[in-house]
Design a protein around this motif. Structure first.
Motif, short mmCIF file in Angstrom:
data_model
loop_
_atom_site.label_atom_id
_atom_site.label_comp_id
_atom_site.label_asym_id
_atom_site.label_seq_id
_atom_site.Cartn_x
_atom_site.Cartn_y
_atom_site.Cartn_z
N LEU A 36 8.25 5.31 -5.71
CA LEU A 36 8.39 6.76 -5.81
C LEU A 36 8.34 7.38 -4.41
N ILE A 37 9.25 8.32 -4.17
CA ILE A 37 9.35 8.97 -2.87
C ILE A 37 9.19 10.47 -3.05
N GLY A 38 8.30 11.07 -2.28
CA GLY A 38 8.11 12.51 -2.32
C GLY A 38 7.82 13.04 -0.93
N GLY A 39 7.58 14.32 -0.84
CA GLY A 39 7.25 14.91 0.44
C GLY A 39 7.89 16.26 0.68
N LEU A 40 9.01 16.50 0.01
CA LEU A 40 9.73 17.75 0.21
C LEU A 40 8.90 18.92 -0.33
N THR A 41 8.67 19.92 0.51
CA THR A 41 7.99 21.14 0.11
C THR A 41 8.72 22.32 0.73
N LEU A 42 9.26 23.19 -0.12
CA LEU A 42 9.98 24.37 0.35
C LEU A 42 9.49 25.58 -0.43
N ALA A 43 9.59 26.72 0.17
CA ALA A 43 9.14 27.95 -0.48
C ALA A 43 10.15 28.41 -1.52
N HIS B 25 0.84 -1.20 0.00
CA HIS B 25 0.00 0.00 0.00
C HIS B 25 0.88 1.25 0.00
N MET B 26 0.29 2.35 -0.37
CA MET B 26 0.98 3.63 -0.28
C MET B 26 1.15 4.01 1.20
N LEU B 27 2.22 4.73 1.48
CA LEU B 27 2.46 5.27 2.81
C LEU B 27 2.48 6.78 2.73
N SER B 28 2.03 7.43 3.80
CA SER B 28 2.07 8.88 3.84
C SER B 28 2.29 9.33 5.27
N GLY B 29 2.93 10.47 5.40
CA GLY B 29 3.21 11.08 6.70
C GLY B 29 4.06 12.29 6.43
N ARG B 30 5.26 12.31 7.00
CA ARG B 30 6.21 13.37 6.67
C ARG B 30 6.64 13.29 5.21
N ALA B 31 6.69 12.08 4.70
CA ALA B 31 6.95 11.83 3.27
C ALA B 31 5.86 10.89 2.77
N TYR B 32 5.81 10.70 1.46
CA TYR B 32 4.88 9.72 0.93
C TYR B 32 5.61 8.75 0.03
N VAL B 33 5.09 7.52 -0.04
CA VAL B 33 5.69 6.44 -0.80
C VAL B 33 4.64 5.83 -1.70
N ILE B 34 4.93 5.75 -3.00
CA ILE B 34 4.00 5.17 -3.97
C ILE B 34 4.67 3.96 -4.60
N PRO B 35 4.28 2.75 -4.23
CA PRO B 35 4.84 1.57 -4.88
C PRO B 35 4.13 1.27 -6.19
N THR B 36 4.89 0.88 -7.19
CA THR B 36 4.33 0.39 -8.45
C THR B 36 4.98 -0.94 -8.75
N ASP B 37 4.56 -1.59 -9.81
CA ASP B 37 5.18 -2.88 -10.17
C ASP B 37 6.65 -2.71 -10.53
N GLU B 38 6.99 -1.56 -11.13
CA GLU B 38 8.34 -1.39 -11.66
C GLU B 38 9.29 -0.70 -10.69
N ALA C 242 12.66 8.62 6.45
CA ALA C 242 13.18 7.93 7.63
C ALA C 242 12.31 8.19 8.85
N ARG C 243 11.62 9.35 8.87
CA ARG C 243 10.73 9.65 9.99
C ARG C 243 9.40 8.93 9.86
#
Length: 661
Positions: free
Chosen positions: A510-517, A494-507, A537-538
């Motif tokens: 994907l890791i995201g979460g960084l947001t800066l001005a 399943h996808m994970l979300s919190g401080r960062a998010y994780v999207i698993p696919t078959d191939e 890591a958090r």
């Protein structure tokens, strides 16, 4: 937001309401009675043969199991005018649970093709406005369900320049069992949504009902009832002067009358907001031209490989909380429908949310509990979450089973496949001028197009246009990194979300979460990837440690357009100079009542600033904007519309004395 579902008792296979001590319908006669009382009494087939508008709107008080709706849709599919659209608006205080709806509708196999579509589109049982588009063998009907008290929910939709109803069905439980459905107050509310000639019918012929209708401007008459019933009522609305309308707190947010003589619009921008807006208008029968600056669509902030559609939460029951919840529910439904008829790259793995600390976890739990939607999310123990996710999780999580991931580019392509939409690439709009009742749209070489209706949906580039340069649009840096699967990420179900998010696919993963001005030129992709892993890591340290930053498949960074209050700007564009003069008194008295209506740029609208939630927000925002432009039922209440209104920032700045008086 909690709602009390209908309490049913099945007596000899027939549904009986325990809430109102009354039957839902008589055995063996539900559909013929529906046809006689509502379809025939409102002369629907005759009126559809000679339509006076491209939109026909039916309003119902007492949706129940939707039998009147399904009967109406069956007739519409047989006799609809060639270019017309049917809008069906229905109120229900105690909606049926999905399992009760399925059991009840199974008793009407002749409507199976229609009832299956209703069951698929049936929304979760939370109060408010739920809008869904149903497709019956190529015939589309827009259903807007108002879950809650009929009078209150209808009044929350009323706009001076909004939609009007062509035919009313009054089908609540009997006046003896449910007197609130037959009051003079409710009849007056029906009246403000009516125009001269609007019809109404009901099975009841009670004198009190007739008196209530007559007092609200409906000229009623008794006619032959169904079967053994001697009488029923039919009525027609007559023009009434000084009919009381719901109080308006902020008249400045009343939208202007729409310009509909052309049913043609230009949308500037082919990202998620622009393509969603074009699609929503096309679904209403408009011809739409989309102008895109780049050589390909969704090439800027909308161009990530995948994104998450999840439910943003807000404490309390204010307009933002309503917008977050209903935009999520609306988007999930729309995407599932699109995936059935297009090559939309959609995955529905569900999402596990891991709170940063116990305080956040408790706050989110209380918010979700207040919604009262059982299947929206589930609170899982660490043990259960570990078993569900496939990787070791150390704390309780919230599981959103309906959350999906999809490819934004494939979504924009699916939108633009609509036959009423044309796309023009390499068209950088730098100037809008209003001449001879039309907008002249120009690039650096000269005139590109003309249209009476234009929607600005080009993210930060809206600041380059004279009419929208005053909006306080922000730019936030975001980055998405793609990695080959590690042994740990391969386990992730399943996808994970919190401080960062994780999207698993078959191939890959994907890791995201960084947001800066606004850090686009100050940070390298390697630095961004390092920060994304630190955020991951958090969420889950083992998963972060299993990924090699030097073995990334790709990294992509972009600036996302947002607003100071985290809500998008969706609505008509104001005439800044005239509004500054009109509302200048706010600089001296911030509490001054906003009784004046604003002045707007004719036929000009905007839909920008969805930030990192564009996949969750843009379909709902586009549906609202389309309803505003076409003067059809909106998917949201007035308080949500006001919260999205672009004028809110000019009003705020005047109150805070940030602008000259």
């Amino acid at each position: 937001m909690k709602l009390k579902p209908a309490r049913l008792q099945w007596r000899k296979g027939m549904p009986f309401s325990l809430d109102y001590d009354d039957i839902y319908y008589a055995e063996g006669s539900a559909l013929p009675e529906s046809e006689h009382v509502f379809l025939q009494a409102n002369r629907l087939q005759q009126r559809w043969q000679k339509p006076d508008s491209d939109y026909f709107t039916i309003g119902e008080c007492g949706f129940g199991a939707g039998l009147n709706f399904l009967n109406t849709c069956s007739l519409w599919c047989q006799h609809k005018p060639a270019t017309a659209r049917l809008h069906y608006l229905a109120c229900e205080l105690h909606p049926l649970r999905a399992e009760d709806l399925e059991r009840l509708l199974a008793q009407f196999p002749e409507l199976a093709d229609y009832s299956s579509q209703l069951q698929k589109a049936y929304p979760p049982l939370c109060s408010g406005t739920h809008q869904r588009r149903l497709n019956f063998s190529g015939h589309q009907v827009q259903l807007t369900l108002l879950f809650g008290d009929a009078n209150r929910t209808l009044q929350r939709l009323y706009r001076k320049n909004g939609f009007r109803v062509d035919a009313w069905y009054l089908d609540g439980f009997s006046p003896r069992c449910n007197p609130q459905m037959w009051t003079e107050e409710l009849c007056r509310t029906l009246a403000i949504f009516s125009r001269p000639g609007t019809s109404l019918s009901t099975y009841s012929a009670a004198g009190g009902v007739r008196k209530a209708l007559d007092s609200a401007g409906f000229q009623s008459q008794r006619i032959k009832g169904f079967g053994k019933k001697r009488h029923m009522l039919s009525a027609e609305f007559q023009a009434v002067e000084n009919l009381p309308t719901p109080p308006v707190t902020n008249a400045c947010f009343i939208p202007p009358p729409a310009i509909q003589d052309e049913r043609q619009a230009v949308v500037i921008g082919a990202g998620l907001a622009g393509c969603a807006t074009a699609y929503a208008l096309a679904e209403q029968g408009w011809q739409v031209c989309v102008l895109e600056r780049e050589a390909s669509i969704a090439s800027m902030a909308s161009g990530n490989k995948r994104g998450i559609v999840d439910c943003k939460l807000s404490a309390g029951h204010d307009a933002s909380a309503e917008f977050y919840l209903h935009s999520y529910l609306y988007s999930i439904s729309l995407y599932q429908n699109l995936a059935e008829k297009s090559a939309l790259d959609l995955l529905q793995p569900g999402l596990l949310y891991l709170a940063a600390d116990p305080g956040e976890r408790d706050r989110r739990h209380k918010i979700l509990a207040s919604y009262g939607i059982e299947h929206l999310s589930q609170s899982l123990s660490a043990e259960h979450a570990t078993a569900l996710s496939g990787i070791k999780l150390e704390d309780t999580t919230q599981y959103f089973p309906d959350a999906i991931s999809l490819n934004p580019v494939s979504l924009c392509k699916a939108y633009l496949q609509h036959p009423a939409i044309t796309l023009q690439n390499n068209q950088e709009v730098i100037r809008l001028t209003h001449e001879n009742a039309s907008w002249h749209i120009s690039d650096c070489k000269g005139l590109i197009s003309r249209s009476k209706t234009v929607i600005i949906a080009n993210s930060q580039d809206a600041l380059h246009l004279q009419q929208s340069k005053h909006y306080p649009l922000l730019s936030n840096y975001g980055q998405l990194d793609e990695y080959p699967h590690s042994l740990e990420s391969r386990k992730l179900a399943h996808m994970l979300s919190g401080r960062a998010y994780v999207i698993p696919t078959d191939e890959s993963v994907l890791i995201g979460g960084l947001t800066l001005a606004d850090q686009f030129e100050k940070m390298t992709l390697d630095q961004g990837a390092k920060q994304n892993l630190a955020l991951l890591a958090r969420v889950n340290e083992n998963l972060a440690d299993s990924l090699d930053i030097n073995n990334r498949i790709s990294s992509r960074a972009a600036l996302r357009c947002s607003s100071p209050d985290y809500l998008p700007l969706v609505g008509p564009v104001e005439n800044t100079a005239l509004c500054l003069e009109l509302f200048k008194g706010l600089s001296r008295n911030a509490r001054q009542p906003l009784v004046e209506e604003a002045v707007y740029q004719p036929g000009l609208y905007i839909n920008v600033a969805h930030g990192s939630n564009a996949l969750s927000f843009t379909p709902y925002a586009a549906a609202y904007l389309s309803a505003l432009i076409t003067e059809t039922p909106a998917p949201c209440s007035n308080r949500v519309a006001d919260a999205l209104h672009p004028l809110r920032f000019l009003i705020r700045d005047l109150k805070k004395q940030r602008l000259p008086a």
